[in-house]
Every structure is written in structure tokens, then in C-alpha cells.
Design an enzyme around this catalytic site. Structure first.
Site, mmCIF file in Angstrom:
data_model
loop_
_atom_site.group_PDB
_atom_site.id
_atom_site.type_symbol
_atom_site.label_atom_id
_atom_site.label_comp_id
_atom_site.label_asym_id
_atom_site.label_seq_id
_atom_site.Cartn_x
_atom_site.Cartn_y
_atom_site.Cartn_z
ATOM 1 N N LYS A 144 0.833 -1.207 0.000
ATOM 2 C CA LYS A 144 0.000 0.000 0.000
ATOM 3 C C LYS A 144 0.864 1.252 0.000
ATOM 4 O O LYS A 144 0.535 2.257 -0.631
ATOM 5 C CB LYS A 144 -0.932 -0.016 1.208
ATOM 6 C CG LYS A 144 -2.083 -1.017 1.106
ATOM 7 C CD LYS A 144 -3.007 -0.897 2.297
ATOM 8 C CE LYS A 144 -4.265 -1.753 2.128
ATOM 9 N NZ LYS A 144 -3.973 -3.185 2.065
ATOM 10 N N HIS B 218 -14.694 -3.372 7.883
ATOM 11 C CA HIS B 218 -13.968 -3.129 6.633
ATOM 12 C C HIS B 218 -14.140 -4.251 5.615
ATOM 13 O O HIS B 218 -13.419 -4.298 4.619
ATOM 14 C CB HIS B 218 -12.476 -2.892 6.897
ATOM 15 C CG HIS B 218 -12.204 -1.810 7.890
ATOM 16 N ND1 HIS B 218 -12.473 -0.483 7.633
ATOM 17 C CD2 HIS B 218 -11.720 -1.854 9.159
ATOM 18 C CE1 HIS B 218 -12.147 0.241 8.683
ATOM 19 N NE2 HIS B 218 -11.692 -0.561 9.616
ATOM 20 N N ARG C 224 -6.183 -8.500 -9.001
ATOM 21 C CA ARG C 224 -6.866 -9.783 -9.176
ATOM 22 C C ARG C 224 -8.324 -9.513 -9.506
ATOM 23 O O ARG C 224 -8.762 -8.361 -9.520
ATOM 24 C CB ARG C 224 -6.779 -10.613 -7.888
ATOM 25 C CG ARG C 224 -7.285 -9.840 -6.656
ATOM 26 C CD ARG C 224 -7.396 -10.689 -5.430
ATOM 27 N NE ARG C 224 -7.572 -9.910 -4.224
ATOM 28 C CZ ARG C 224 -8.709 -9.369 -3.804
ATOM 29 N NH1 ARG C 224 -9.793 -9.511 -4.547
ATOM 30 N NH2 ARG C 224 -8.780 -8.689 -2.680
#
Length: 668
Positions: free
Chosen positions: A116, A235, A297
Site C-alpha cells: 500500500k 472493513h 486480481r
């Protein structure tokens, strides 16, 4: 085009890939663990190869075994699905080194977006808006805390290698930061083998909007529009839809342009998703966006994109991986109608959303009105080793309101028995007024939790009467069978009309529901039964239309419900809810040790990852005692009341079974 492909995954995504492979004339090879020997994806594939024991780290995550299985079966390519090895750059490299094709991006692209921190640096260089935060390599706890203090609370701690909602902690104030950091890093190591984290400002009124992108080896890249994934819990996405409601056209165009630019910047190949956080007005209308991450993906929620574009994204993956150009240009793509998807999980919303592993006694999903992506059937087990998703239910409508109506109908017609699910909870979300007018953000479920988890005691009482009716019908069926086998069918003891010597004809039962016990009595009358509960008597009659559908008459009302009967369990399934009841034997229960307030038991099988108390400690109600990892998630074990700990029965790293005594308390 390939002639044979190995699918390096399990469950619904493996089934999904196999279906497209079959349509394209491509032979499929499945892989499986001990727990999946009889799984649907294994039965559907043309071939299947055993990998190892049930834990993923000993089977699905061993790349060498997966590659060898492909080589041994003559597969030319490997489709990784999502999760497991799908975003593992080393695995992608190893696949190519073995002379096989990885159906996904290059290892370099995975590496570029897999961190990230690195991804945000790349996007910043491309002038994509970023959320304020710290994305560097300094992982000293005190330093990270100081950075969080500078950014200002609330902040989000995120595992740099994370995904799927794992390795994320929301921190509301400075005093909570270090404990949250420790928990986040522990989960990151367990899930991803990497505890590097980043810190970001938490946007207080955010929507999660993502762009589906696709690119080929010839320099072509397109986006297939956006998906809104704002309805989340911890989340993790719960409901997804496309297109994003209320997204201004100019902002949609900007997002699409940024997403395609991001894909081209790393020479991307195949399917990917650029995820954005949209900063919104009070009514939920997006006014700006920030880059969050790229998933290299296929996404769990890809079906909603397929529904609005009419495209098969797995087919696109096969074509691009085999060297073909993208099937369509950006100008060829358009949006048709509206699509929604819900994730039907084996979990208990009323019990803190704990996973509910167990045996699927009955599973019937409405394939006549919805697309069903699933990897399980009646008789399968929901295992503690993998994600507890039972199915994805996907619908399409001419507009958003039509999609909501169809999805609500599909949920009402979903019949599951044997495990607790979130079916009714999902239905409540669809009914919520704020959802219907698309006032969405990622805090939606927490905000409306009280109304989404309403007390349904009255409905459970009504269902208990229906369960009692089903019990009486079962007894009649059993009596008819016994009568057919008796030597003297004219004996009064062979009667099936509840005749009793010197007694009023009635039957008593205790049915133990999810929230209460119900003491019921049933007396036959006029072809039905007077069913007494709480000093109130209602007359019900019923006949089975098929194995599970019960046609009921109650006074002037007639209707149908589903009742799934397995041994001593009766699950009543109505449009509004699912209510399991167990026939309770008080004599047997009295002989068993039920435990009590002096002990705390494991709510599910799992692994103890942390212990926060010691023998002899005085604890307060709600105090964290230990952390249990199950189904790839961490669950906090809290003190049920204030008291003194007598003994901690398990230590860090220990495996526990459902119902094991974790902690005992000194009796008062």
C-alpha cells in the site's frame, strides 16, 4: 487459447471459473485439501489433485504443490481466483519459471501495487489524490504514534500487504494507538506474513467506490465502470452495487480516467480494481475522491460489473492471458440497468457477527430470480479453516429500485438450515430508508445497527407455534408408519388421533429457540391442532406441499412457510426471518454440566493468538482476556462480569475447540 487450466482456489470462485472454462471448451483441474475432498468445485472439475491437510498454509498456500499439480496434469495455465496465492508475486514468478502462464498481472505489477505504501507513492507521482498519511518504512511504534498524532484523529492503521478488510484498525484517540498497532501487526503477520503498516487520516463521511480495469499486453486498457461497496462491516464488504448511485458524471469520468492511467503506469495485464475513498456530502453525494489501493486480481464483487456490462470477466481473463487483445474498446462499453450483490455468510449478527461453522442441513437458493455464485450444497460443512461465505446472491434490474425489490425477494426465498446466517440482517439493510434513498457511507451498518438487529421475540413466538405444528405432523407420520407395520391395526394403541386412556388428548413439548424456550401444548381438533403458548391458544392446521413447504391455515389466513426438520431440530423459514428450534429434553439437560458464570467457553474453534490476563487477576466486566483467531479473523474474548480469574486454560498458540473452557473464575 488454452486447452486445460488449473484453478488454484476453492469454493465459489473455483466453481465460477470452472463454469466459464467449460463454456469456452477449456478443461479444468481443481485442487483440494482434506476438508474439501467432496466439495462442489472438486466434483465439477474435469480433474482434481489433492494438496494436503485442511489448513490453507498446508495446502492451498503451498505454491510448489499447486505448480506441480499443473505440470502433472498437463495444464498450460493457472487461474489463482482471489485470496490465497492470487496476489503473491513470488508465486506468479514461479508459475512463469515453470513454463506455465499465470492468469493475472505480471509479478512486477503485483509487487508495485502489493505494498500500500509503494502504491500510494506511485499514485502520488501520477497526480492521483491521496489521503493524508504516513506511508514510510519507519515502523518504530513511538514514531508511528507521533505521526498519527500529527495527522490528527481518527486515523486508520492498515497493514501494507493487507486486503479483504484484514489488518486494519480504526483509532479514535491517541491513548488507544499503541494497543491497536500491536493488534494490527499481529493480524498482519498471521494473514500476510508481513507486519509493515501505514497510517492514514480517516475520512469521516466516506463512500467506498472502486473502478474495474482491464489491460492487455498490447498497450490497451479500459475501465468497466464503478462499483459502490460502502455497506461494510469491519472493513469487509457486505453489499455491492453497480453503478454507484448518485455519483456525478464528471466525477465518474475523473475516476475512470485515473484508474486507466494507474493501470498503464505499471504496464498492467488482466483484471484489476482501483479502489477509491469518496469524500461525501451529508446526503451521501460524492464530492471528491482519494486513491486507496489497487487489487491485482478479480474481485469477489465482479458479478455486478458483469451484470451491467453484459461481459464475462473470467472469459476476458482467459483471452488476455493467452495473448489476445481486449475484446472491447472503451467506446464499446456501456452501462445497462443496475445490479446488486449480497454476501450470504454463515455468521450470527445477533452474536457479534461471530462465524457460525457447522453442517448445512438444507440449502435452497432462488436461482430462478437471481444469479447464485456458490461453492456449497445441502450436506456440506462450513469449515473453520476458510471464509464462511455460503453464496453470493446477485440481481439485475432496470434501475436501482427494481434491483432492491428483486434482491429482497431473492433473500426471502433463500432457505438455509443447520447454520446461523446473515440472511435476515441483509434483508433489514434493504428495508432501511437511508439505503433505499442511497444515503450511503462505510459507517452505515454501525449507524443503523439498532434497527437492523431488532428484537423479534413476537415473530419467534409465532414461529414456535408453526414448529409445534410441524412436530405434531411428524408424530402423525411416524405413527402412520408404525400403524402400517403393526400386527393389529385396529388396536386403540395404533390410533394416530392422539387418543389417550383417561386423559385429554394432547402433546406437550419444550422448543428451545435462539432467544427463549417455549413451552407448548397441542390438542387435535377439526383436522388441526389447538396450540397453547403463554396461556393463549391458536388453532392451526397444515399439510406438506413438498419436503419442506408447509401450507398452513390459521383461522381465515392461509399461507406457506418452509420447515426443515432434522432429527430434533425444526427450522421455520418465513419471508421475514429464519427461526431454528431444538426439541428440548429437560431430563437429559439436567444430567449435563451446563457450566455457568464461573467459566468462559470458546464460541468457536480457533487458535489463541494473545492472552491479556493471568491467574489470580481481578478483572472488570468487558475487559479483554484473550484473542482468538478463527476463519481468518481475530475475535476478542471479554470478561462476562467482574471477578477474580481462577485459571487461564490455554496459552498463546494453542488450538481450542468449540465449547472448550478458556477461563474459570473464582466462585463468589
Amino acid at each position: 487459447m488454452f486447452t486445460k487450466v488449473l484453478i488454484a482456489n476453492r469454493g465459489e470462485i473455483a466453481v465460477r471459473v470452472i463454469k466459464t472454462a467449460r463454456e469456452m471448451g477449456i478443461a479444468s483441474v481443481a485442487v483440494y485439501s482434506d476438508a474439501d475432498a467432496n466439495a462442489m468445485h472438486v466434483a465439477m472439475a474435469d480433474e482434481a489433485v489433492h494438496l494436503g491437510p485442511a489448513p490453507a498454509r498446508e495446502s492451498y498456500l503451498i505454491g510448489e504443490k499447486v505448480i506441480q499439480a499443473a505440470l502433472d496434469t498437463g495444464a498450460e495455465a493457472i487461474h489463482p481466483g482471489y485470496g490465497f496465492l492470487s496476489e503473491n508475486a513470488e508465486f506468479a514468478d514461479a508459475v512463469e519459471a515453470a513454463g506455465l502462464i499465470f492468469i493475472g498481472p505480471t509479478a512486477d505489477a503485483i509487487r508495485a501495487m502489493g505494498s500500500k505504501s509503494a502504491a500510494k507513492e506511485l499514485m502520488g507521482g501520477a497526480s492521483v489524490p491521496l489521503v493524508p498519511g504516513y506511508h514510510g518504512d519507519n515502523q518504530d511504534a513511538d514514531f508511528l504514534k507521533s505521526e498519527a498524532d500529527k495527522i490528527g484523529y481518527p486515523v486508520l492503521i492498515k497493514a501494507s500487504a493487507g486486503g479483504g478488510g484484514k489488518g486494519m484498525r480504526l483509532v479514535e484517540k491517541s491513548d488507544d494507538f499503541l494497543d491497536a498497532l500491536d493488534s494490527c501487526k499481529r493480524e498482519a503477520i498471521s494473514s500476510f506474513g508481513d507486519d509493515l503498516v501505514l497510517i492514514e487520516k480517516f475520512v469521516t463521511n466516506p463512500r467506498h467506490i472502486e473502478m474495474q480495469v482491464f489491460a492487455d499486453e498490447h498497450g490497451n486498457a479500459v475501465h468497466l465502470f464503478e462499483r459502490d461497496c460502502s455497506i461494510q462491516r469491519r472493513h469487509q464488504k457486505v453489499i455491492e452495487e453497480a453503478p454507484a448511485p448518485g455519483l456525478p458524471a464528471d466525477l465518474q469520468a475523473e475516476m475512470g480516467k485515473a484508474a486507466v492511467a494507474a493501470a498503464k503506469a505499471i504496464n498492467y495485464r488482466g483484471a484489476g480494481t482501483i479502489e477509491f475513498i469518496a469524500d461525501c456530502e451529508d446526503d451521501g453525494t460524492p464530492r471528491g475522491f482519494y486513491f486507496m489501493e489497487m487489487n491485482t486480481r478479480l474481485q469477489v464483487e465482479h458479478p455486478v460489473t458483469e451484470m451491467i456490462t453484459g461481459q464475462d470477466l473470467v472469459s476476458w481473463q482467459f483471452k488476455v492471458a493467452s495473448g489476445e487483445e481486449l475484446p472491447l474498446t472503451q467506446e464499446d462499453l456501456s452501462i445497462n440497468g443496475h445490479s446488486m450483490e449480497v454476501r450470504l455468510y454463515a455468521e450470527d449478527p445477533d452474536g457479534g457477527f461471530l462465524p457460525a461453522i457447522g453442517h448445512l442441513d438444507y440449502l435452497e437458493l432462488p436461482e430462478d430470480i437471481a444469479r447464485i455464485d456458490t461453492g456449497v450444497r445441502t450436506g456440506d460443512d462450513v469449515s473453520m479453516h476458510y471464509d464462511p461465505m455460503i453464496a453470493k446472491i446477485i440481481v439485475h434490474g432496470e434501475d436501482r429500485n427494481a434491483a432492491i425489490r428483486t434482491l429482497a425477494q431473492a433473500l426471502a426465498n433463500s432457505k438455509i438450515s443447520g447454520v446461523t446466517t446473515n440472511r435476515d440482517f441483509l434483508g433489514k439493510i434493504l428495508e432501511e430508508q437511508a439505503f433505499q434513498i442511497a444515503k450511503l457511507d462505510t459507517g452505515f451498518i454501525e449507524r443503523y445497527e439498532d434497527s437492523l438487529l431488532l428484537d423479534r421475540s413476537k415473530e419467534e413466538e409465532a414461529a414456535a407455534r408453526i414448529a409445534m405444528l410441524a412436530l405434531m405432523l411428524e408424530l402423525e407420520i411416524d405413527a402412520d408408519i408404525d400403524n402400517a407395520n403393526t400386527d393389529d391395526p385396529w388396536s386403540p394403541w395404533a390410533n394416530t388421533d392422539h387418543w389417550r386412556l383417561n386423559d385429554i388428548a394432547h402433546s406437550d413439548a419444550i422448543l428451545k429457540g435462539k432467544n427463549a424456550e417455549f413451552k407448548l401444548a397441542a390438542m387435535p381438533r377439526d383436522g388441526g391442532f389447538d396450540i397453547a403458548l403463554n396461556d393463549e391458544i391458536e388453532w392451526l392446521s397444515g399439510d406438506y406441499v413438498d419436503d419442506v413447504t408447509l401450507a398452513i391455515t390459521n383461522g381465515d389466513w392461509k399461507g406457506k412457510v418452509s420447515v426443515v426438520v432434522t432429527e430434533d431440530t425444526f427450522t421455520v423459514i418465513t419471508e421475514g426471518g429464519s427461526y431454528p428450534f431444538t426439541l428440548f429434553d429437560p431430563v437429559a439437560a439436567a444430567s449435563q454440566d451446563e457450566g455457568g458464570s464461573d467459566r468462559l467457553t470458546a464460541p468457536m474453534p480457533g487458535k489463541v493468538t494473545a492472552v491479556h490476563a493471568s491467574n489470580g487477576d481481578d478483572v472488570e466486566e468487558g475487559q479483554l482476556l484473550m484473542v482468538l483467531e478463527a476463519m481468518k479473523m481475530e475475535h476478542s474474548i471479554l470478561a462476562p462480569h467482574a471477578g477474580k480469574i481462577d485459571s487461564i486454560r490455554f496459552g498463546e498458540g494453542d488450538q481450542v475447540a468449540d465449547g472448550d473452557v478458556l477461563v474459570t473464575f473464582v466462585e463468589e
